[in-house]
Scaffold this active site. Structure first.
Site: not given
Ligand code: NDP
Length: 255
Positions: A146, A159
């Site tokens: 990030s 975070y």
């Molecule tokens: P979302 O919240 O849209 O999606 C998160 C995904 O992770 C879902 O598929 C969820 O599935 C899964 N997930 C979350 N916790 C768990 C767990 N404990 N075990 C298994 N699966 C899990 O997130 P984003 O797409 O926005 O973010 C994805 C990555 O990108 C993250 O690492 C985030 O920190 C990073 N990021 C995002 C930014 C942004 O602006 N959005 C910017 C910079 C980095 P389920 O709920 O079914 O578990």
């Protein structure tokens, strides 16, 4: 001449690919020819995302896995299930979470939940998958970081600590595994429009701050991230390891 970005014949596990950035990364890897294992906790969302991708790329191109990346036993049995279908050549540690609260008020429980989901999970899933990669002498791991890997903002202390830690975990994994043919890199997205950030997109002040702070002048889209992941997963990056590539519209290049 062969295309060094071609991922035909490789199997990729993308954690958290049931939606958001992970879903877009899965699509990019599929476009590059890889087989992708779609993952999340919620089986119904995983299945429906996989079904949509299978319609576009073919049934054989996609499979599924649902397990909690923060629980060691779930990780071990979940990865075993994925490996029953074939070796994992590419791992993208993407699943993550956010928690917004001033650090003076954050409970230890919430602090640990974020660290466990955004940092410890990459160690757990990473080393479980890497054991087989090291044995085979090849593999690529991409940790999704990030801009908070480099820069802090108020109210997201855990975070920021986790994503900063992920950069050094990427280096530590490189130090131990690159000699066995396993390259480990990071991709650090800027502010991307997903469910995780929808509240920020809808907040006029925050939205104006992001637009003003990002030299290219827009929010990123999930589709902006896949190119760097494909590069770091493919032979095109065969001499690159331990690095974090910022895909942030220039945000971390300016003050
Ligand atoms: P979302 O919240 O849209 O999606 C998160 C995904 O992770 C879902 O598929 C969820 O599935 C899964 N997930 C979350 N916790 C768990 C767990 N404990 N075990 C298994 N699966 C899990 O997130 P984003 O797409 O926005 O973010 C994805 C990555 O990108 C993250 O690492 C985030 O920190 C990073 N990021 C995002 C930014 C942004 O602006 N959005 C910017 C910079 C980095 P389920 O709920 O079914 O578990």
């Amino acid at each position: 001449m062969t295309n060094p970005f071609d991922l035909t014949g490789r199997r990729a596990l993308v954690t958290g690919s049931s939606r958001g950035i992970g879903h877009a990364i899965a699509r990019s890897l599929l476009e590059a020819g890889a087989h992708v294992v779609v993952h999340g906790r919620d089986t119904a969302t995983v299945e429906s995302t996989a079904a949509t991708l299978a319609q576009e790329f073919g049934q054989d191109a996609v499979s599924t896995a649902a397990f909690d990346i923060t629980d060691e036993q779930s990780v071990i049995s979940g990865i075993r299930g994925v490996q029953a279908g074939g070796p994992i050549d590419i791992l993208v540690n993407n699943a993550g979470m956010q928690h917004r609260e001033p650090m003076l008020d954050v409970s230890l429980e919430n602090w640990e939940r974020v660290i466990r989901t955004d940092l410890t999970s990459a160690f757990l899933v990473g080393r479980t998958v890497a054991r087989a990669m090291v044995e085979r002498g090849s593999g690529a791991i991409v940790n999704i970081c990030s801009v908070q890997t480099d820069l802090a903002r108020p109210t997201i202390g855990a975070y920021t600590a986790a994503k900063g830690g992920l950069r050094n975990l990427t280096k530590a994994m490189t130090a131990e595994w690159a000699g066995s043919g396993v390259r480990v890199n990071g991709v650090a997205p800027g502010y991307i429009r997903t469910e995780l950030t929808q509240a920020l997109v809808d907040d006029p002040d925050f939205n104006a701050w992001v637009l003003g702070r990002t030299p290219v002048g827009r929010w990123g889209e999930p589709e902006d991230i896949g190119g760097a992941v494909v590069w770091l997963s493919s032979d095109a990056s065969r001499f690159v390891s331990g690095q974090v590539v910022f895909v942030d519209g220039g945000m971390t290049a300016v003050v």
